[in-house]
Scaffold this active site. Structure first.
Site, PDB file in Angstrom:
ATOM      1  N   SER A  24       0.838  -1.215   0.000  1.00 24.90           N
ATOM      2  CA  SER A  24       0.000   0.000   0.000  1.00 24.90           C
ATOM      3  C   SER A  24       0.867   1.257   0.000  1.00 24.90           C
ATOM      4  O   SER A  24       0.588   2.227  -0.716  1.00 24.90           O
ATOM      5  CB  SER A  24      -0.882   0.033   1.256  1.00 24.90           C
ATOM      6  OG  SER A  24      -1.799  -1.018   1.234  1.00 24.90           O
ATOM      7  N   ARG A  28       1.557   4.300  -2.968  1.00 30.70           N
ATOM      8  CA  ARG A  28       1.337   5.717  -2.660  1.00 30.70           C
ATOM      9  C   ARG A  28       2.615   6.540  -2.869  1.00 30.70           C
ATOM     10  O   ARG A  28       2.556   7.691  -3.299  1.00 30.70           O
ATOM     11  CB  ARG A  28       0.787   5.865  -1.233  1.00 30.70           C
ATOM     12  CG  ARG A  28      -0.702   5.434  -1.165  1.00 30.70           C
ATOM     13  CD  ARG A  28      -1.089   4.958   0.197  1.00 30.70           C
ATOM     14  NE  ARG A  28      -2.511   4.704   0.347  1.00 30.70           N
ATOM     15  CZ  ARG A  28      -3.131   3.552   0.027  1.00 30.70           C
ATOM     16  NH1 ARG A  28      -2.450   2.543  -0.482  1.00 30.70           N
ATOM     17  NH2 ARG A  28      -4.432   3.412   0.216  1.00 30.70           N
ATOM     18  N   GLY A  95      -6.193  -3.712  -7.539  1.00 31.48           N
ATOM     19  CA  GLY A  95      -7.334  -2.880  -7.133  1.00 31.48           C
ATOM     20  C   GLY A  95      -6.867  -1.513  -6.654  1.00 31.48           C
ATOM     21  O   GLY A  95      -7.505  -0.485  -6.924  1.00 31.48           O
ATOM     22  N   ARG A 123     -14.181  -6.852 -10.205  1.00 28.36           N
ATOM     23  CA  ARG A 123     -14.295  -6.125  -8.921  1.00 28.36           C
ATOM     24  C   ARG A 123     -15.072  -4.817  -9.079  1.00 28.36           C
ATOM     25  O   ARG A 123     -14.938  -4.134 -10.086  1.00 28.36           O
ATOM     26  CB  ARG A 123     -12.886  -5.883  -8.347  1.00 28.36           C
ATOM     27  CG  ARG A 123     -12.238  -7.202  -7.960  1.00 28.36           C
ATOM     28  CD  ARG A 123     -10.833  -7.038  -7.465  1.00 28.36           C
ATOM     29  NE  ARG A 123     -10.750  -6.403  -6.170  1.00 28.36           N
ATOM     30  CZ  ARG A 123      -9.595  -6.146  -5.551  1.00 28.36           C
ATOM     31  NH1 ARG A 123      -8.455  -6.475  -6.135  1.00 28.36           N
ATOM     32  NH2 ARG A 123      -9.597  -5.574  -4.374  1.00 28.36           N
ATOM     33  N   SER A 168     -13.427   1.203   3.240  1.00 31.34           N
ATOM     34  CA  SER A 168     -12.418   1.053   2.188  1.00 31.34           C
ATOM     35  C   SER A 168     -11.446   2.222   2.139  1.00 31.34           C
ATOM     36  O   SER A 168     -11.818   3.361   1.871  1.00 31.34           O
ATOM     37  CB  SER A 168     -13.111   0.911   0.831  1.00 31.34           C
ATOM     38  OG  SER A 168     -12.146   1.021  -0.196  1.00 31.34           O
ATOM     39  N   GLN A 170      -9.246   2.426  -0.132  1.00 32.97           N
ATOM     40  CA  GLN A 170      -9.084   2.771  -1.549  1.00 32.97           C
ATOM     41  C   GLN A 170     -10.097   3.831  -1.958  1.00 32.97           C
ATOM     42  O   GLN A 170      -9.770   4.759  -2.702  1.00 32.97           O
ATOM     43  CB  GLN A 170      -9.235   1.513  -2.413  1.00 32.97           C
ATOM     44  CG  GLN A 170      -8.089   0.537  -2.207  1.00 32.97           C
ATOM     45  CD  GLN A 170      -8.255  -0.771  -2.955  1.00 32.97           C
ATOM     46  OE1 GLN A 170      -9.291  -1.020  -3.570  1.00 32.97           O
ATOM     47  NE2 GLN A 170      -7.247  -1.618  -2.886  1.00 32.97           N
ATOM     48  N   ASP A 316      -6.687  -7.921   5.121  1.00 28.54           N
ATOM     49  CA  ASP A 316      -5.932  -8.749   4.167  1.00 28.54           C
ATOM     50  C   ASP A 316      -5.290  -9.962   4.843  1.00 28.54           C
ATOM     51  O   ASP A 316      -4.806 -10.875   4.166  1.00 28.54           O
ATOM     52  CB  ASP A 316      -4.860  -7.910   3.457  1.00 28.54           C
ATOM     53  CG  ASP A 316      -5.483  -6.813   2.611  1.00 28.54           C
ATOM     54  OD1 ASP A 316      -6.660  -6.949   2.238  1.00 28.54           O
ATOM     55  OD2 ASP A 316      -4.792  -5.814   2.334  1.00 28.54           O
ATOM     56  N   ARG A 347     -12.891 -14.118  -0.910  1.00 28.43           N
ATOM     57  CA  ARG A 347     -11.949 -14.762   0.020  1.00 28.43           C
ATOM     58  C   ARG A 347     -12.653 -15.575   1.106  1.00 28.43           C
ATOM     59  O   ARG A 347     -12.004 -16.408   1.748  1.00 28.43           O
ATOM     60  CB  ARG A 347     -10.996 -13.719   0.633  1.00 28.43           C
ATOM     61  CG  ARG A 347      -9.931 -13.272  -0.359  1.00 28.43           C
ATOM     62  CD  ARG A 347      -8.925 -12.293   0.220  1.00 28.43           C
ATOM     63  NE  ARG A 347      -7.885 -11.991  -0.769  1.00 28.43           N
ATOM     64  CZ  ARG A 347      -7.094 -10.929  -0.733  1.00 28.43           C
ATOM     65  NH1 ARG A 347      -7.214 -10.035   0.246  1.00 28.43           N
ATOM     66  NH2 ARG A 347      -6.168 -10.744  -1.661  1.00 28.43           N
ATOM     67  N   ARG A 389      -2.832 -14.030  -1.696  1.00 31.92           N
ATOM     68  CA  ARG A 389      -2.950 -14.308  -0.248  1.00 31.92           C
ATOM     69  C   ARG A 389      -3.472 -15.725   0.016  1.00 31.92           C
ATOM     70  O   ARG A 389      -3.126 -16.342   1.015  1.00 31.92           O
ATOM     71  CB  ARG A 389      -3.825 -13.247   0.425  1.00 31.92           C
ATOM     72  CG  ARG A 389      -3.310 -11.825   0.141  1.00 31.92           C
ATOM     73  CD  ARG A 389      -3.429 -10.870   1.272  1.00 31.92           C
ATOM     74  NE  ARG A 389      -3.018  -9.537   0.822  1.00 31.92           N
ATOM     75  CZ  ARG A 389      -1.764  -9.073   0.879  1.00 31.92           C
ATOM     76  NH1 ARG A 389      -0.796  -9.795   1.385  1.00 31.92           N
ATOM     77  NH2 ARG A 389      -1.486  -7.847   0.426  1.00 31.92           N
TER      78      ARG A 389
END
Ligand code: SPQ
Length: 428
Positions: A24, A28, A95, A123, A168, A170, A316, A347, A389
């Site tokens: 992540s 960024r 994503g 998604r 979220s 995101q 996650d 998941r 994952r």
């Protein structure tokens, strides 16, 4: 297909790993380094496939990004110097790249088409497209703009006061990035705090941004200034070895330079509550993020309930937490984790299928699962569901199975942890 046969190991693991860079934060760092004027050096960058999608997107828009081992050097003339990509942008499996880039592309004065692989194309994007449209964004695509491929015709954005309907980071980040390009003050409120790396890093790059942990306010039209970023080790990658250390009898592991940001450290609390033998040393703050070394050794575990505000802080890690819980005495209940259904795969379904195939006793629920422990794990043939994952969870399970574990395709692991098997081998 890249099948992997893992022989049962059933011996103690020992040693230390320098955990690879946080996915992540790496995304960024590339985004803000590319939007800022000047030279940004990013150290301990994660060169997994997902982060390289973000790097390539900005290269297509004219930013110079050079790789030098684990470092990146980004040279940019700022937001106004970004140029229209000559071809559609391929976001692969990522994503994070897709949702954050939609926020930026919405406010840039050119046309872009973005697409991804089969998983990404399933998604939901309306969670970012809807608020961005309220800000004036011009986005369209399949399913009324909910599914990739999407096209974006950049426009003049207006600020917004938005309360997130989903948990979220995101979505929060996409709106903050659009807010950076919009006139006026954009406010984003979340009911349950999610990872705050966007807020931390925007501040470091000189944006006019404040946050009380629930509401974040950004003032647009502010030029970002380049600054160097050191990326901490990814706690989501460390999680696989934290669980290995906790469930393989006799093990003792040290996971160095791991990110401990309070919006990401839910797995540590879960391990402590389950009775694991875990300690944190050498805590320090680097580039605005808390990091430290985590020691974990084998200990008997007990089942717990995991629900509410902790969920976004370990979302996650839930696949590998399910494996952990299968080795704890009693029942573990995971609730409020409905977001798991819209990740690289569903998941909840994938975890239950894979671990139950190996002999666990897990019942799926709408928003989580119920895990009965402690169960002996056998071997078996499992699918990675093309989800990094899930594949790594299966590989860690093989450390305690009675027979071989055969994973149909492990290529997806390079999304977030290209050296996973090398690091695992170093502990054997
Ligand atoms: O990038 P992607 O594919 O969405 O990656 C995942 C992952 O497991 O690596 C989720 F599938 O992590 C997300 C995380 O679940 C990364 C992320 C971020 O960097 O902002 C935030 C979380 O997603 P969300 O939808 O809860 O904001």
């Amino acid at each position: 297909m890249n099948e992997k046969v893992l022989k049962p190991f059933n011996q103690a693991l020992s040693g230390e790993i320098n955990i690879p860079g946080d996915k992540s934060i790496s995304h960024r760092a590339v985004i803000f380094g590319s939007l800022a004027q000047g030279t940004t050096k990013v150290t301990h960058f994660l060169d997994g496939e997902d982060c390289m999608r973000t790097v390539n997107a900005f290269r297509e828009m004219g930013v110079t990004i050079q790789e030098d081992g684990e470092s990146l050097v980004i040279e940019s003339n700022g937001i106004s110097a970004l140029s229209e990509p000559k071809q559609p942008l391929n976001f692969g499996n990522s994503g994070t790249t897709t949702r954050l880039m939609l926020g930026i592309l919405s406010g840039l004065p050119f046309f872009t088409t973005v697409f991804g692989d089969d998983s990404l194309s399933r998604r939901p994007m309306n969670r970012v497209v809807n608020p961005l449209r309220q800000m004036g964004a011009n986005i369209d695509g399949r399913n009324s703009g909910n599914l990739l491929p999407l096209s974006v015709k950049g426009s003049k954005l207006k600020c917004i006061d938005y309360t997130l309907p989903v948990k979220s980071a995101q979505v929060k980040s996409a709106i903050l990035l659009a807010g950076l390009l919009a006139e006026g003050e954009t406010r984003v409120t979340e009911q349950t705090p999610t990872r705050n790396h966007t807020e931390n890093m925007l501040k470091a790059f000189g944006a006019d941004i404040t946050s009380d942990g629930y509401t974040t306010v950004i003032t647009g039209k502010n030029q970002l200034k380049a600054t160097n970023v050191h990326v901490p080790g990814d706690i989501s990658s460390a999680a696989f070895f934290l669980v290995a250390g906790a469930i393989v009898p006799g093990s003792k592991l040290r996971l160095k330079n791991t990110g401990l940001n309070e919006t990401r450290n839910g797995i540590i609390e879960v391990l402590q509550k389950m009775g694991a033998n875990i300690a944190i040393e050498n805590e320090r703050t680097v580039s605005g993020e808390l990091i430290g070394d985590i020691q974990i050794s084998y200990h008997s575990l007990k089942g717990i309930t995991i629900e509410g505000e902790i969920i976004p802080r370990l979302i996650d890690e839930i696949p590998v937490i399910a494996l952990l819980a299968s080795q704890a005495e009693g029942t573990t209940i995971i609730k409020d984790a409905e977001e798991l259904r819209v990740k690289e795969t569903d998941r909840i379904t994938a975890v239950c299928d894979v671990l139950n195939t190996l002999g666990a006793n897990i019942t799926p629920t709408e928003d989580g699962m119920v895990i009965e422990g402690k169960t002996k794990l056998n071997g078996g043939s499992i699918s990675s569901y093309d989800d990094h994952r899930i594949a790594m969870m299966g590989a860690i399970a093989s450390l305690i199975t009675a027979d071989d574990v055969i994973i149909d395709d492990i290529s997806c692991i390079s999304i977030s942890y290209p050296d996973f098997f090398k690091d695992l081998k170093s502990l054997k």
